[in-house]
Motif scaffolding. Sequence first.
Motif, PDB file in Angstrom:
ATOM      1  N   THR A 108       0.846  -1.180   0.138  1.00  0.00           N
ATOM      2  CA  THR A 108       0.326  -0.139  -0.254  1.00  0.00           C
ATOM      3  C   THR A 108       0.907   1.497   0.411  1.00  0.00           C
ATOM      4  O   THR A 108       0.713   2.176  -0.890  1.00  0.00           O
ATOM      5  CB  THR A 108      -1.003  -0.040   0.856  1.00  0.00           C
ATOM      6  N   ILE A 109       1.884   1.047   0.722  1.00  0.00           N
ATOM      7  CA  ILE A 109       2.541   2.043   0.323  1.00  0.00           C
ATOM      8  C   ILE A 109       3.645   2.587  -0.828  1.00  0.00           C
ATOM      9  O   ILE A 109       4.060   3.323  -0.823  1.00  0.00           O
ATOM     10  CB  ILE A 109       3.632   2.566   1.749  1.00  0.00           C
TER      11      ILE A 109
ATOM     12  N   VAL B 123       2.496   1.428  -3.702  1.00  0.00           N
ATOM     13  CA  VAL B 123       1.742   1.872  -4.495  1.00  0.00           C
ATOM     14  C   VAL B 123       1.028   3.632  -4.558  1.00  0.00           C
ATOM     15  O   VAL B 123       1.184   4.324  -5.159  1.00  0.00           O
ATOM     16  CB  VAL B 123       0.626   1.636  -4.360  1.00  0.00           C
ATOM     17  N   SER B 124       0.962   4.345  -3.408  1.00  0.00           N
ATOM     18  CA  SER B 124       0.823   5.137  -2.728  1.00  0.00           C
ATOM     19  C   SER B 124       1.807   6.251  -3.211  1.00  0.00           C
ATOM     20  O   SER B 124       1.722   7.467  -3.607  1.00  0.00           O
ATOM     21  CB  SER B 124       0.201   5.842  -1.192  1.00  0.00           C
TER      22      SER B 124
ATOM     23  N   SER C 287       2.367   6.503  -7.303  1.00  0.00           N
ATOM     24  CA  SER C 287       1.373   7.398  -7.077  1.00  0.00           C
ATOM     25  C   SER C 287       1.002   9.163  -7.122  1.00  0.00           C
ATOM     26  O   SER C 287       0.651  10.194  -8.034  1.00  0.00           O
ATOM     27  CB  SER C 287      -0.089   7.361  -6.605  1.00  0.00           C
ATOM     28  N   LEU C 288       1.511   8.897  -6.530  1.00  0.00           N
ATOM     29  CA  LEU C 288       1.610  10.430  -5.865  1.00  0.00           C
ATOM     30  C   LEU C 288       3.433  10.931  -6.513  1.00  0.00           C
ATOM     31  O   LEU C 288       3.205  12.453  -7.255  1.00  0.00           O
ATOM     32  CB  LEU C 288       2.460  10.699  -4.160  1.00  0.00           C
TER      33      LEU C 288
END
Length: 99
Positions: free
Chosen positions: A18-19, A21-22, A25-26
């Motif tokens: 999750t980290i 991917v985030s 994305s950012l």
Amino acid sequence: MSTSESDNDYTHGDNRKTILVSIFSLFALVILFINLHIYSRYCLRRQASLHRATTNDQVAPDDQIHSIEEPMIGLDPLVVASLPKFIYKPSTYWPVWSC
């Protein structure tokens, strides 16, 4: 290895994914905004240069530059005369109710 340890590893693995991917994305959003900013500056600069090129070709005659007529200031008197007139009566709006 007990079930609680395997559950703990599974949860940390999901958190890491999750980290990542985030963060990705950012990072992609930042790159997108930088590209949009550069593109918009390019378009604005190009548009300004085209505007300068077209306005430099159009030269006004001397008689239009040195006009004797004074510029109009304010509204046309005919427009002002055509506006409806309302008469204020304090008795109509009295007493004033306050909230």
